[in-house]
Design an enzyme around this catalytic site. Structure first.
Site, PDB file in Angstrom:
ATOM      1  N   HIS A 188      -1.258  -0.285  -9.728  1.00  0.00           N
ATOM      2  CA  HIS A 188      -1.946  -1.170  -8.769  1.00  0.00           C
ATOM      3  C   HIS A 188      -2.489  -2.393  -9.516  1.00  0.00           C
ATOM      4  O   HIS A 188      -3.690  -2.682  -9.495  1.00  0.00           O
ATOM      5  CB  HIS A 188      -3.070  -0.434  -8.022  1.00  0.00           C
ATOM      6  N   ARG A 202       0.850  -1.189   0.000  1.00  0.00           N
ATOM      7  CA  ARG A 202       0.000   0.000   0.000  1.00  0.00           C
ATOM      8  C   ARG A 202       0.888   1.242   0.000  1.00  0.00           C
ATOM      9  O   ARG A 202       1.924   1.277   0.679  1.00  0.00           O
ATOM     10  CB  ARG A 202      -0.915   0.027   1.242  1.00  0.00           C
ATOM     11  N   GLU A 241      -2.736   7.494  -4.670  1.00  0.00           N
ATOM     12  CA  GLU A 241      -2.766   6.961  -6.045  1.00  0.00           C
ATOM     13  C   GLU A 241      -4.116   7.180  -6.720  1.00  0.00           C
ATOM     14  O   GLU A 241      -4.189   7.318  -7.936  1.00  0.00           O
ATOM     15  CB  GLU A 241      -2.386   5.470  -6.078  1.00  0.00           C
TER      16      GLU A 241
HETATM   17  P1  NAI Z   1      -1.141 -11.151   5.388  1.00  0.00           P
HETATM   18  O1  NAI Z   1      -2.135 -10.644   6.352  1.00  0.00           O
HETATM   19  O2  NAI Z   1      -1.120 -12.583   5.035  1.00  0.00           O
HETATM   20  O3  NAI Z   1       0.346 -10.769   5.928  1.00  0.00           O
HETATM   21  C1  NAI Z   1       0.663  -9.532   6.478  1.00  0.00           C
HETATM   22  C2  NAI Z   1       1.854  -9.710   7.433  1.00  0.00           C
HETATM   23  O4  NAI Z   1       2.180  -8.411   7.937  1.00  0.00           O
HETATM   24  C3  NAI Z   1       1.539 -10.611   8.624  1.00  0.00           C
HETATM   25  O5  NAI Z   1       2.536 -11.607   8.759  1.00  0.00           O
HETATM   26  C4  NAI Z   1       1.544  -9.636   9.810  1.00  0.00           C
HETATM   27  O6  NAI Z   1       2.006 -10.217  11.017  1.00  0.00           O
HETATM   28  C5  NAI Z   1       2.492  -8.558   9.323  1.00  0.00           C
HETATM   29  N1  NAI Z   1       2.285  -7.290  10.017  1.00  0.00           N
HETATM   30  C6  NAI Z   1       1.104  -6.706  10.357  1.00  0.00           C
HETATM   31  N2  NAI Z   1       1.336  -5.547  10.997  1.00  0.00           N
HETATM   32  C7  NAI Z   1       2.684  -5.384  11.051  1.00  0.00           C
HETATM   33  C8  NAI Z   1       3.531  -4.377  11.596  1.00  0.00           C
HETATM   34  N3  NAI Z   1       3.037  -3.321  12.232  1.00  0.00           N
HETATM   35  N4  NAI Z   1       4.878  -4.533  11.474  1.00  0.00           N
HETATM   36  C9  NAI Z   1       5.382  -5.635  10.852  1.00  0.00           C
HETATM   37  N5  NAI Z   1       4.624  -6.627  10.348  1.00  0.00           N
HETATM   38  C10 NAI Z   1       3.292  -6.493  10.436  1.00  0.00           C
HETATM   39  O7  NAI Z   1      -1.285 -10.242   4.100  1.00  0.00           O
HETATM   40  P2  NAI Z   1      -0.903 -10.596   2.601  1.00  0.00           P
HETATM   41  O8  NAI Z   1      -1.987 -11.396   1.965  1.00  0.00           O
HETATM   42  O9  NAI Z   1       0.491 -11.128   2.575  1.00  0.00           O
HETATM   43  O10 NAI Z   1      -0.947  -9.148   1.912  1.00  0.00           O
HETATM   44  C11 NAI Z   1      -0.070  -8.104   2.322  1.00  0.00           C
HETATM   45  C12 NAI Z   1      -0.576  -6.786   1.737  1.00  0.00           C
HETATM   46  O11 NAI Z   1      -0.435  -6.786   0.314  1.00  0.00           O
HETATM   47  C13 NAI Z   1      -2.090  -6.539   1.931  1.00  0.00           C
HETATM   48  O12 NAI Z   1      -2.355  -6.018   3.198  1.00  0.00           O
HETATM   49  C14 NAI Z   1      -2.416  -5.570   0.833  1.00  0.00           C
HETATM   50  O13 NAI Z   1      -2.264  -4.252   1.303  1.00  0.00           O
HETATM   51  C15 NAI Z   1      -1.331  -5.851  -0.226  1.00  0.00           C
HETATM   52  N6  NAI Z   1      -1.930  -6.374  -1.470  1.00  0.00           N
HETATM   53  C16 NAI Z   1      -1.676  -5.695  -2.627  1.00  0.00           C
HETATM   54  C17 NAI Z   1      -2.205  -6.131  -3.833  1.00  0.00           C
HETATM   55  C18 NAI Z   1      -1.925  -5.406  -5.115  1.00  0.00           C
HETATM   56  O14 NAI Z   1      -2.608  -5.650  -6.127  1.00  0.00           O
HETATM   57  N7  NAI Z   1      -0.927  -4.534  -5.168  1.00  0.00           N
HETATM   58  C19 NAI Z   1      -3.072  -7.317  -3.894  1.00  0.00           C
HETATM   59  C20 NAI Z   1      -3.230  -8.002  -2.627  1.00  0.00           C
HETATM   60  C21 NAI Z   1      -2.670  -7.516  -1.461  1.00  0.00           C
END
Ligand code: NAI
Length: 334
Positions: free
Chosen positions: A300, A231, A260
């Protein structure tokens, strides 16, 4: 039941029709708005993507609505309080694209490390010179993965294939996975100081707002590359511009930007009716980034693969089938 799909593409229609045989299904290619909501006033189920803002006014026009199946992970485009008050259940697609976003991450990494974007620009002009196109190997380099959830874990698997070393930072550590994959969790400052490539895979929360900022950008190993497919708000845009200017960062690959939405809608900024506020300084800095040849920006688009979109649709159809059988799954409210 009467089921309405908004923001639907042609290829999706036969798949939906086959899965929902026996129901009355209507398709709309546009997002759901106040003006087209009247067309579905007797519908029980609604499926939307993120550009349909399902707010209080729209919900008021849909007295029979019982279930919303959003074809996305996020559901901030739906007024959850109103849904709760009216007993409308909402289901989402919790995961669909961990490999998809991880693959896009490596598309950005490889484009920058092998200067693919600059090479392409040159060869379409008939220029086959090599000057300025020398890249560097990934093998033996260190990738710093911030966030080892679904996507971050997949990035680590791919990095192992390239014989890279991995450092990771996460508030929740998975020691077993780290052992299996042969990587180390380290504090954020340590990751920034020792990674040749830094890639972000944490959600955007209060705690992660400007995780990369003016205070810690100086800690980054000189000449690293920063990748953000998570993000825009995770990176303070001004810090990024400074780091590129000073050569702290040798490049950046960004699928997401702060503000964005406004870069797409710039012509509307001057309109009096435009309801949103926007940080013009950040918008200007985005333009500075767009013009740099060591910055690669995609719109995106990391989620946007055939397979990921099919997984989204299949989960949505499962969500609708489960709701119809009174055994709802993937419910995010109520
Ligand atoms: P997820 O929920 O599986 O993993 C997120 C990780 O971040 C978790 O291991 C969590 O413990 C960690 N985390 C949370 N808060 C934290 C903090 N303050 N400091 C350090 N680590 C922290 O999420 P996933 O599926 O891996 O997706 C990650 C991000 O990717 C989503 O939140 C979304 O914003 C983004 N995304 C972007 C897409 C795109 O098209 N560009 C598509 C899908 C997701």
């Amino acid at each position: 039941m009467n089921i309405a799909f908004f923001e639907v593409e042609e290829w999706e229609k036969p798949i939906i029709q086959k899965a929902l045989k026996g129901h009355t299904v209507s398709f709309f290619s546009a997002p759901l708005t106040k003006s087209n909501a009247a067309k579905i006033k007797n519908y029980d189920i609604l499926s939307v993507f993120i550009y349909s803002k399902v707010n209080k006014d729209i919900i008021a026009q849909l007295p029979k609505l019982r279930f919303i199946a959003t074809r996305s992970t996020g559901f901030d485009h739906i007024d959850m309080d109103t849904c709760k008050a009216k007993g409308i259940k909402v289901a989402n697609v919790p995961t669909y694209g961990e490999n998809t976003v991880a693959e896009h991450t490596f598309a950005l990494i490889l484009s920058l490390t092998r200067k693919i974007h600059k090479s392409y620009e040159r060869t379409i002009r008939g220029d086959f010179t090599l000057e300025g196109l020398r890249g560097f190997d990934l093998k033996g380099k260190t990738i710093g993965v911030i966030g080892t959830g679904n996507i971050g874990r997949h990035v680590i698997r791919i990095a192992n294939g390239f014989e890279m070393n991995t450092l990771a930072y996460d508030v929740r550590q998975d020691a077993k996975f780290a052992r299996q994959m042969g990587f180390k969790y380290v504090p954020l400052a340590n990751l920034l100081a020792n990674s040749d490539i830094i890639t972000l895979h944490v959600p955007y929360l209060k705690a992660t707002h400007h995780l990369i900022n003016r205070d810690n950008i100086n800690k980054i190993k000189k000449g690293s590359i920063l990748i953000n497919t998570a993000r825009g708000g995770l990176v303070e845009t001004e810090a990024l511009v400074i780091a590129l200017d000073k050569g702290i960062l040798a490049g950046a690959g960004l699928d997401v930007l702060e503000e964005e939405f406004f870069i797409k809608e710039e012509t509307q900024l001057l309109s009096k009716q435009f309801p949103e506020t926007c940080d013009l300084k950040t918008l200007l800095q985005n333009h500075i980034l767009l013009k740099r040849d060591n910055v690669l920006i995609t719109p995106h688009n990391a989620f946007n693969s055939n397979e990921a979109l099919l997984r989204i649709l299949e989960t949505t159809l499962d969500n609708i089938a489960a709701f119809s059988k009174k055994k709802p799954i993937n419910i995010v409210a109520n």
